[in-house]
Design a protein around this motif. Structure first.
Motif, PDB file in Angstrom:
ATOM      1  N   SER A  41       0.798  -1.226   0.000  1.00  0.00           N
ATOM      2  CA  SER A  41       0.000   0.000   0.000  1.00  0.00           C
ATOM      3  C   SER A  41       0.828   1.272   0.000  1.00  0.00           C
ATOM      4  O   SER A  41       0.453   2.258  -0.633  1.00  0.00           O
ATOM      5  CB  SER A  41      -0.950   0.005   1.203  1.00  0.00           C
ATOM      6  OG  SER A  41      -0.217   0.010   2.413  1.00  0.00           O
ATOM      7  N   LEU A  99       0.033   0.979  -3.710  1.00  0.00           N
ATOM      8  CA  LEU A  99      -1.336   1.127  -4.208  1.00  0.00           C
ATOM      9  C   LEU A  99      -1.978   2.446  -3.772  1.00  0.00           C
ATOM     10  O   LEU A  99      -2.784   3.015  -4.508  1.00  0.00           O
ATOM     11  CB  LEU A  99      -2.188  -0.054  -3.736  1.00  0.00           C
ATOM     12  CG  LEU A  99      -1.847  -1.403  -4.381  1.00  0.00           C
ATOM     13  CD1 LEU A  99      -2.654  -2.522  -3.721  1.00  0.00           C
ATOM     14  CD2 LEU A  99      -2.120  -1.379  -5.879  1.00  0.00           C
ATOM     15  N   VAL A 122      -0.698   4.839  -6.242  1.00  0.00           N
ATOM     16  CA  VAL A 122      -1.380   4.593  -7.521  1.00  0.00           C
ATOM     17  C   VAL A 122      -2.753   5.250  -7.506  1.00  0.00           C
ATOM     18  O   VAL A 122      -3.173   5.899  -8.477  1.00  0.00           O
ATOM     19  CB  VAL A 122      -1.508   3.078  -7.799  1.00  0.00           C
ATOM     20  CG1 VAL A 122      -2.393   2.833  -9.029  1.00  0.00           C
ATOM     21  CG2 VAL A 122      -0.137   2.450  -8.010  1.00  0.00           C
ATOM     22  N   LYS A 170      -3.332  -3.806 -15.661  1.00  0.00           N
ATOM     23  CA  LYS A 170      -4.087  -4.824 -14.939  1.00  0.00           C
ATOM     24  C   LYS A 170      -4.290  -6.061 -15.805  1.00  0.00           C
ATOM     25  O   LYS A 170      -4.154  -7.201 -15.340  1.00  0.00           O
ATOM     26  CB  LYS A 170      -5.444  -4.264 -14.513  1.00  0.00           C
ATOM     27  CG  LYS A 170      -6.380  -5.305 -13.881  1.00  0.00           C
ATOM     28  CD  LYS A 170      -7.738  -4.722 -13.610  1.00  0.00           C
ATOM     29  CE  LYS A 170      -8.673  -5.771 -13.024  1.00  0.00           C
ATOM     30  NZ  LYS A 170      -8.956  -6.859 -13.972  1.00  0.00           N
ATOM     31  N   TYR A 172      -1.235  -7.205  -5.211  1.00  0.00           N
ATOM     32  CA  TYR A 172      -1.173  -5.876  -5.840  1.00  0.00           C
ATOM     33  C   TYR A 172      -2.518  -5.637  -6.528  1.00  0.00           C
ATOM     34  O   TYR A 172      -2.657  -5.724  -7.737  1.00  0.00           O
ATOM     35  CB  TYR A 172      -0.015  -5.817  -6.850  1.00  0.00           C
ATOM     36  CG  TYR A 172       0.406  -4.416  -7.228  1.00  0.00           C
ATOM     37  CD1 TYR A 172       1.126  -3.626  -6.338  1.00  0.00           C
ATOM     38  CD2 TYR A 172       0.104  -3.882  -8.473  1.00  0.00           C
ATOM     39  CE1 TYR A 172       1.538  -2.347  -6.676  1.00  0.00           C
ATOM     40  CE2 TYR A 172       0.505  -2.599  -8.819  1.00  0.00           C
ATOM     41  CZ  TYR A 172       1.220  -1.839  -7.917  1.00  0.00           C
ATOM     42  OH  TYR A 172       1.620  -0.562  -8.260  1.00  0.00           O
ATOM     43  N   ASP A 173      -3.504  -5.342  -5.701  1.00  0.00           N
ATOM     44  CA  ASP A 173      -4.896  -5.259  -6.134  1.00  0.00           C
ATOM     45  C   ASP A 173      -5.571  -4.137  -5.353  1.00  0.00           C
ATOM     46  O   ASP A 173      -5.567  -4.146  -4.114  1.00  0.00           O
ATOM     47  CB  ASP A 173      -5.578  -6.608  -5.853  1.00  0.00           C
ATOM     48  CG  ASP A 173      -7.050  -6.652  -6.269  1.00  0.00           C
ATOM     49  OD1 ASP A 173      -7.627  -5.580  -6.541  1.00  0.00           O
ATOM     50  OD2 ASP A 173      -7.607  -7.757  -6.290  1.00  0.00           O
ATOM     51  N   LEU A 174      -6.151  -3.159  -6.041  1.00  0.00           N
ATOM     52  CA  LEU A 174      -6.789  -2.029  -5.369  1.00  0.00           C
ATOM     53  C   LEU A 174      -7.870  -2.473  -4.385  1.00  0.00           C
ATOM     54  O   LEU A 174      -8.149  -1.800  -3.397  1.00  0.00           O
ATOM     55  CB  LEU A 174      -7.396  -1.072  -6.399  1.00  0.00           C
ATOM     56  CG  LEU A 174      -6.421  -0.137  -7.125  1.00  0.00           C
ATOM     57  CD1 LEU A 174      -7.166   0.696  -8.167  1.00  0.00           C
ATOM     58  CD2 LEU A 174      -5.699   0.784  -6.135  1.00  0.00           C
ATOM     59  N   ALA A 191       2.968  -4.204 -12.371  1.00  0.00           N
ATOM     60  CA  ALA A 191       2.987  -3.208 -11.300  1.00  0.00           C
ATOM     61  C   ALA A 191       3.465  -1.870 -11.844  1.00  0.00           C
ATOM     62  O   ALA A 191       4.343  -1.811 -12.706  1.00  0.00           O
ATOM     63  CB  ALA A 191       3.899  -3.670 -10.167  1.00  0.00           C
TER      64      ALA A 191
END
Length: 293
Positions: free
Chosen positions: A37, A202, A205, A224, A239-241, A283
């Protein structure tokens, strides 16, 4: 200096709209933290600066005919007295760029018509088709010298210095528009002791996405899906919102963004951050942002 800075800021605001992002940043910083994060904070700071002072500025120039505070850099060989691929890193900020005899604005506007987001590669390819159609256009590189009186300085050295500065800017623009631009950006980041392979967290991002959804949203969607430019990146689990923001929080962000005219005018489906849910195959890192330059 104070008056000069105030004048420059006032001029910049006429071209590049200021956004009050404090509430948004506080909201995002308050989201849950995990192993992906908050990583890559320094890399994010550099990448965001480049994105806003290069990509966004060039986009503004090509769509409006004018841009201010454009970042350029190059490498100077002190022994040869010329710019090379290596050497001492020098950088500067061009006060303003202006397309003189702007004749392509209608065609650019037609290309943008109805688009809710811009895919950077497609935009660049389209501009490469449009610009050569208007050979009478010229690019003006300007340096704004703030003075307490409205006339040119008497000292010839001041005028010659300003002319020399603008000539350097022109040369740096020529270099950065060439085939070595990507490698030059990587070298620049390395010189600043940035880890080129460090994924950007994230939360960072999400901050970039909220600020520039219309210009970077499509690239992030390609990352993605794994169809973005083939750049080697560190594989990351989680690595996922969705690991830091849920649907209710997305709706809260949407409400906070309603004050932004470009955001509120988008159809709901076009501003759905939840579409990026799912592990990103690529990423976001400094190399990706350099590739966008």
């Amino acid at each position: 200096m104070k008056l000069g800075n105030e004048h420059h800021e006032k001029l910049e605001l006429t071209t590049h709209e200021y956004k009050d992002e404090e509430r948004l940043i506080q909201f995002i910083n308050g989201l849950p933290s995990n192993e992906v994060s908050d990583i890559g904070t320094s890399e994010f700071a550099l990448g965001q600066d480049w994105f806003e002072k290069i990509i966004l500025r060039v986009y503004t120039l090509l769509t409006t005919g004018y841009a201010r505070e454009v970042l350029v850099h190059g490498y100077l060989d002190l022994e040869q007295g010329q710019f090379t691929k290596e050497g001492v890193l020098v950088s500067g900020i061009i006060d303003f760029l202006k397309i003189e005899g702007d004749q392509m604005s209608e065609e650019v506007e037609y290309y943008l018509q109805g688009k809710t987001r811009i895919e950077i590669d497609d935009f660049i390819k389209e501009m490469k088709e449009i610009i050569p159609k208007y050979p009478d256009q010229g690019l003006v590189i300007g340096e704004m010298k703030t003075r307490s009186f409205s006339r040119l300085p008497n000292q010839s050295s001041v005028i010659e210095g300003a002319k020399l500065q603008v000539s350097y800017y022109r040369r740096l623009l020529d270099i950065l528009s060439g085939a070595t631009s990507y490698q030059m950006m990587l070298t620049n980041a390395s010189r600043r002791h940035q880890d080129l392979d460090q994924p950007i967290g994230l939360k960072h991002v999400l901050k970039l996405l909220i600020k520039h959804w219309w210009l970077i949203g499509d690239d992030l969607m390609q990352m993605k899906l794994g169809v973005f430019r083939p750049l080697p990146t560190r594989p990351l689990a989680n690595y996922d919102l969705q690991s830091i923001i849920n649907r209710q929080q997305i709706e809260e962000l949407d409400q906070m963004m309603q004050g932004e005219s470009w955001w509120s005018q988008l159809p709901p489906g076009a501003r759905d951050i939840g579409a990026l849910y799912g592990t990103m195959a690529t990423a976001l890192d400094t190399k990706v942002l350099c590739a966008s330059q």
